[in-house]
Design an enzyme around this catalytic site. Structure first.
Site, PDB file in Angstrom:
ATOM      1  CD  GLN A   1      -1.264  -0.002   3.703  1.00 20.09           C
ATOM      2  OE1 GLN A   1      -1.598  -1.108   4.106  1.00 20.09           O
ATOM      3  NE2 GLN A   1      -1.724   1.115   4.260  1.00 20.09           N
TER       4      GLN A   1
ATOM      5  CB  CYS B   1      -4.863  -1.056   5.615  1.00 23.58           C
ATOM      6  SG  CYS B   1      -6.025  -0.251   6.734  1.00 23.58           S
TER       7      CYS B   1
ATOM      8  CG  HIS C   1      -3.150  -2.678   9.465  1.00 22.74           C
ATOM      9  ND1 HIS C   1      -3.142  -1.903   8.334  1.00 22.74           N
ATOM     10  CD2 HIS C   1      -2.317  -3.723   9.210  1.00 22.74           C
ATOM     11  CE1 HIS C   1      -2.336  -2.467   7.433  1.00 22.74           C
ATOM     12  NE2 HIS C   1      -1.831  -3.566   7.937  1.00 22.74           N
TER      13      HIS C   1
ATOM     14  CG  ASN D   1       0.385  -6.291   6.670  1.00 23.68           C
ATOM     15  OD1 ASN D   1      -0.476  -5.470   6.316  1.00 23.68           O
ATOM     16  ND2 ASN D   1       1.246  -6.016   7.633  1.00 23.68           N
TER      17      ASN D   1
END
Ligand SMILES: *[C@@H]1O[C@H](CO)[C@@H](O)[C@H](O)[C@H]1NC(C)=O
Length: 343
Positions: free
Chosen positions: A140, A146, A283, A304
């Protein structure tokens, strides 16, 4: 004549020696830290605008490296830390740009019905990567979106499970076009809102058609109209229940919100992450599996969106079935997922 020993002088000399020794060893440590910083700058292609910035970043780097070394050398945790690409950022700077999950309204905005409620056959482990339902890890950058990466990964998952085709989908479309609810591109958003945008917008286009830029832009209507994956709805997993989350992840990749604000999360390298972290969800990530390590510790496999150099090739294994009902770092607090179009 007795020799007069001037103790005062001796002590003073010893003190000077000691101070000089300390100063020398400190400057040796600083010198080796400078080398480490320079090597790190080369490794991650970091360039600073001037000497003042370089000196400031060196001090932050030094503090972080000392912390990372102390944790790894103590060897008392189930995970290790890494002098990774975030090593010249303070924890505040890191939190300000790499996360972006906003506070969810209550009730949340996907359906409260839970289609996996009565699922009983749950495999002992799951890894959606091996089933071809997970695209490569993305990055990102310095944009707090996110939420878009998490929603896209869950949508890519259900799309592959429904159509048999793994298609990388567009986060930038969500960043530019989704102004539903509180979604604000790089300023943060929610996966539930992103799912509702995809539903109302009749699909999401591909990554290659609407590539990621990592900055807020104007919605490109032409690209947006070219949908590549559709979903029929979205559901919220019952809150604060790792057993419900397990039923969900056993069936498809699931969007989860976590508290990723800690230094140990920032510098996570490998192993089973056990915290410390709170439950201040900041997140959005994606649970793409679960399992049990050789030593018996249970974990969630989490994708992630910080590139492959962070963690275990971009993934983190987070402790599963903890005492707190919220799950580690609040992972069981606000999970959700898109539902497939029934053919
Ligand atoms: C689960 O089972 C209960 C009891 O049979 C039923 O009322 C409920 O609708 C079922 N849930 C789903 C999602 O099928």
């Amino acid at each position: 004549m007795a020799l007069a020993i001037n103790w005062k002088l001796i002590f003073a000399s010893l003190l000077v020696l000691e101070l000089c020794y300390q100063a020398t060893s400190r400057s040796l440590q600083d010198a080796s830290m400078t080398v480490r910083h320079e090597q790190w700058m080369t490794q991650f292609g970091r360039v600073y605008k001037d000497d003042i910035e370089q000196a400031k970043r060196f001090n932050i780097f030094k503090g972080n490296v000392e912390y990372i070394d102390s944790v790894n050398n103590a060897g008392t945790r189930t995970y290790e830390l890494d002098v990774n690409k975030f090593a010249d950022l303070t924890n505040e700077e890191f939190r300000a740009t790499r996360n972006g999950y906003k506070q969810a309204p209550f009730p949340r905005s996907c359906k409260a019905t839970f289609m996996y409620e009565n699922v009983s056959a749950i495999p002992s482990s799951m890894d959606w990567r091996t089933k071809g339902a997970v695209t490569p890890v993305k990055d990102q950058g310095q944009c707090g979106c996110c939420w878009a990466f998490s929603a896209v990964a869950a949508t890519e998952g259900i799309n592959q499970l429904t159509t048999g085709k793994l298609v990388s989908l567009s986060e930038q479309e969500l960043v530019d076009c989704d102004r539903s609810g509180i979604d604000q591109g790089c300023m943060g958003g929610l996966m539930d809102n992103a799912f509702n945008f995809i539903i109302n917008n009749h699909g999401l286009t591909t990554e290659s058609n609407y590539p990621y830029l990592g900055v807020d832009g104007t919605c490109n209507k032409n690209k947006e109209s070219n949908a590549a994956a559709i979903i029929s709805g979205c559901e919220d997993v019952p809150e604060n229940s790792e057993s419900s989350l397990l039923k969900a992840v056993a069936n498809q990749p699931i969007s989860v919100a976590i508290d990723a604000s800690g230094q140990d999360f920032q510098f996570y390298k490998k192993g089973i992450f056990t915290g410390s972290c709170g439950t201040g969800l900041d997140h959005g990530v994606t649970a793409v599996g679960y399992g049990t390590a050789a030593d018996g510790s249970k974990y969630w496999l989490v994708k992630n969106s910080w590139g492959t150099s962070w963690g275990e090739k971009g993934y983190i294994r987070m402790q599963r079935d903890v005492a707190a009902k919220e799950g580690l770092c609040g992972i069981a607090m606000e999970p959700s997922y898109p539902t497939a179009i029934k053919c």
